[in-house]
Design a protein around this motif. Sequence first.
Motif, PDB file in Angstrom:
ATOM      1  N   THR A  13     -10.522 -16.574  56.926  1.00 30.63           N
ATOM      2  CA  THR A  13     -10.342 -16.496  58.243  1.00 30.63           C
ATOM      3  C   THR A  13      -8.834 -16.938  58.994  1.00 30.63           C
ATOM      4  O   THR A  13      -8.310 -16.429  59.579  1.00 30.63           O
ATOM      5  CB  THR A  13     -11.041 -17.522  58.701  1.00 30.63           C
ATOM      6  OG1 THR A  13     -10.930 -19.082  58.226  1.00 30.63           O
ATOM      7  CG2 THR A  13     -12.935 -17.220  58.226  1.00 30.63           C
ATOM      8  N   GLY A  14      -7.589 -18.162  58.159  1.00 29.84           N
ATOM      9  CA  GLY A  14      -6.320 -17.830  58.094  1.00 29.84           C
ATOM     10  C   GLY A  14      -6.946 -19.313  59.498  1.00 29.84           C
ATOM     11  O   GLY A  14      -7.985 -20.073  59.066  1.00 29.84           O
ATOM     12  N   THR A  15      -6.076 -20.121  59.612  1.00 33.65           N
ATOM     13  CA  THR A  15      -6.017 -21.247  60.323  1.00 33.65           C
ATOM     14  C   THR A  15      -5.802 -21.322  62.010  1.00 33.65           C
ATOM     15  O   THR A  15      -6.383 -20.111  62.375  1.00 33.65           O
ATOM     16  CB  THR A  15      -4.594 -22.200  60.251  1.00 33.65           C
ATOM     17  OG1 THR A  15      -5.014 -23.179  60.292  1.00 33.65           O
ATOM     18  CG2 THR A  15      -3.294 -22.119  60.512  1.00 33.65           C
ATOM     19  N   SER A  16      -5.952 -21.911  62.818  1.00 33.51           N
ATOM     20  CA  SER A  16      -5.326 -21.778  64.038  1.00 33.51           C
ATOM     21  C   SER A  16      -5.048 -23.733  64.330  1.00 33.51           C
ATOM     22  O   SER A  16      -4.355 -24.564  63.307  1.00 33.51           O
ATOM     23  CB  SER A  16      -7.021 -21.907  64.973  1.00 33.51           C
ATOM     24  OG  SER A  16      -7.527 -22.822  64.664  1.00 33.51           O
ATOM     25  N   THR A  17      -4.501 -23.275  66.004  1.00 31.13           N
ATOM     26  CA  THR A  17      -4.044 -24.532  66.249  1.00 31.13           C
ATOM     27  C   THR A  17      -5.340 -25.348  67.037  1.00 31.13           C
ATOM     28  O   THR A  17      -5.991 -25.269  66.368  1.00 31.13           O
ATOM     29  CB  THR A  17      -3.317 -24.262  67.614  1.00 31.13           C
ATOM     30  OG1 THR A  17      -4.208 -24.087  68.788  1.00 31.13           O
ATOM     31  CG2 THR A  17      -2.207 -23.228  67.906  1.00 31.13           C
ATOM     32  N   ASN A  18      -4.610 -26.652  67.132  1.00 31.83           N
ATOM     33  CA  ASN A  18      -6.113 -27.919  66.853  1.00 31.83           C
ATOM     34  C   ASN A  18      -7.051 -27.565  68.485  1.00 31.83           C
ATOM     35  O   ASN A  18      -7.503 -27.849  68.146  1.00 31.83           O
ATOM     36  CB  ASN A  18      -5.618 -28.838  67.706  1.00 31.83           C
ATOM     37  CG  ASN A  18      -4.508 -30.243  66.698  1.00 31.83           C
ATOM     38  OD1 ASN A  18      -4.991 -29.131  64.863  1.00 31.83           O
ATOM     39  ND2 ASN A  18      -3.909 -30.980  66.546  1.00 31.83           N
ATOM     40  N   ASP A  19      -6.390 -26.863  69.075  1.00 30.72           N
ATOM     41  CA  ASP A  19      -7.143 -26.152  70.327  1.00 30.72           C
ATOM     42  C   ASP A  19      -7.683 -24.438  70.010  1.00 30.72           C
ATOM     43  O   ASP A  19      -8.011 -24.391  71.230  1.00 30.72           O
ATOM     44  CB  ASP A  19      -6.516 -26.277  71.738  1.00 30.72           C
ATOM     45  CG  ASP A  19      -5.113 -25.828  71.540  1.00 30.72           C
ATOM     46  OD1 ASP A  19      -4.862 -25.336  70.661  1.00 30.72           O
ATOM     47  OD2 ASP A  19      -4.951 -25.683  72.289  1.00 30.72           O
ATOM     48  N   GLY A  20      -7.589 -24.679  68.831  1.00 31.08           N
ATOM     49  CA  GLY A  20      -8.311 -23.273  68.721  1.00 31.08           C
ATOM     50  C   GLY A  20      -7.531 -21.607  69.244  1.00 31.08           C
ATOM     51  O   GLY A  20      -8.577 -20.675  68.801  1.00 31.08           O
ATOM     52  N   TYR A  21      -6.372 -21.275  69.326  1.00 33.87           N
ATOM     53  CA  TYR A  21      -5.477 -20.681  69.132  1.00 33.87           C
ATOM     54  C   TYR A  21      -5.874 -20.456  67.234  1.00 33.87           C
ATOM     55  O   TYR A  21      -4.704 -21.261  67.051  1.00 33.87           O
ATOM     56  CB  TYR A  21      -3.891 -20.819  70.219  1.00 33.87           C
ATOM     57  CG  TYR A  21      -3.695 -19.352  69.907  1.00 33.87           C
ATOM     58  CD1 TYR A  21      -3.802 -18.265  70.289  1.00 33.87           C
ATOM     59  CD2 TYR A  21      -2.443 -19.527  69.444  1.00 33.87           C
ATOM     60  CE1 TYR A  21      -3.152 -16.948  70.171  1.00 33.87           C
ATOM     61  CE2 TYR A  21      -1.254 -17.866  69.756  1.00 33.87           C
ATOM     62  CZ  TYR A  21      -1.973 -16.803  69.818  1.00 33.87           C
ATOM     63  OH  TYR A  21      -0.831 -15.765  70.052  1.00 33.87           O
ATOM     64  N   SER A  22      -5.742 -19.482  67.452  1.00 38.72           N
ATOM     65  CA  SER A  22      -5.924 -18.690  65.872  1.00 38.72           C
ATOM     66  C   SER A  22      -5.128 -18.301  65.401  1.00 38.72           C
ATOM     67  O   SER A  22      -4.329 -17.474  66.181  1.00 38.72           O
ATOM     68  CB  SER A  22      -7.283 -17.337  65.843  1.00 38.72           C
ATOM     69  OG  SER A  22      -7.579 -16.461  66.047  1.00 38.72           O
ATOM     70  N   GLU A  23      -4.991 -18.374  63.948  1.00 40.22           N
ATOM     71  CA  GLU A  23      -3.920 -17.742  62.891  1.00 40.22           C
ATOM     72  C   GLU A  23      -4.001 -15.949  63.373  1.00 40.22           C
ATOM     73  O   GLU A  23      -3.003 -15.282  63.361  1.00 40.22           O
ATOM     74  CB  GLU A  23      -3.596 -17.763  62.093  1.00 40.22           C
ATOM     75  CG  GLU A  23      -2.326 -17.694  61.094  1.00 40.22           C
ATOM     76  CD  GLU A  23      -2.523 -17.342  59.403  1.00 40.22           C
ATOM     77  OE1 GLU A  23      -1.489 -17.304  58.589  1.00 40.22           O
ATOM     78  OE2 GLU A  23      -3.768 -18.192  59.012  1.00 40.22           O
ATOM     79  N   ALA A  24      -5.340 -14.854  63.291  1.00 34.55           N
ATOM     80  CA  ALA A  24      -5.514 -13.877  63.823  1.00 34.55           C
ATOM     81  C   ALA A  24      -4.506 -13.299  64.780  1.00 34.55           C
ATOM     82  O   ALA A  24      -4.212 -12.063  64.687  1.00 34.55           O
ATOM     83  CB  ALA A  24      -6.554 -13.687  63.134  1.00 34.55           C
TER      84      ALA A  24
END
Length: 301
Positions: free
Chosen positions: A120-131
Amino acid sequence: MIRRPLAAAALALCGVGAVACGGAEVSDTGASAPAASPRLGQPAASQDRAADAASSSETASSETGVPTTRTATASETQARPLAGRVIVIDPGHNGGNWKHPEIINRQVNISNQKKACDTTGTSTNDGYSEAAFTWDVSTRLVRLLRAQGATVKLTRPDNKGTGPCINQRAAIGNRAKADAAISVHADGAAPSAHGFHVIMPKKIGGPVDPVVGESRKLGVAVRDAFHSGTGLPYSTYIGSKALNFRSDLGGLNLSTVPKIFIECGNMRNAKEAAEFKDPAFRQRIADSLAKGLETYLTAAR
């Protein structure tokens, strides 16, 4: 770092320099659903057609309409320094990966081992995804490179689907006979870790071996341009002077063209996360990557 298998119910997010690129090592950040990302500009297919029309070396006669071949002038060559070059841009992961564990958990052969199709990849702590981040940066990069005359192909058409698998991403660059390929990522390391790094292939007795040297040249050119253009520091937690060599990434192991990965920074670091969510900073990232690719490709002529 802890080595964990992918689970169907909760897909592994990227970890320290590894799972962001389909690796096996993960951090302790846990899973979170990716955020949606708006698409930028025209669909990739439309952009391809426009680029092909703009870069054609044939012009129609005003009297007959019959195409006539015209040699580019010196000023045109200078303005379009990447004319004739083929570049493949691979935006890491995909916005719909988390919906289909049965697809992305499937094991594929990467020459020296088997790995999951994707993550899936990662994300910032508030949900902005790496994708979403990689898609935005990549589409900005495509426009810059096409403006310089390059033929550019993306490994996925949008940020709403699933995959393609890591072996297919490599195959897209191979089929295109790309002069250079780059996979765009961001990492999910510990919050105190920060900085960017470039990942390059090692010789593995496999398909990538003949292009390991050129991939390193590409990696150094992109490293230097990225550091200068973004002001981001070298990674504090992996690699040496922002360079890291790996033999466990399918996108590299299976590549027969010069290829690198770039981890643009750490999405779990508060400062870098804030920069990645800024469209102006994402444009700086794209500008820097374009400069690095141009430096490599013009030197390679």
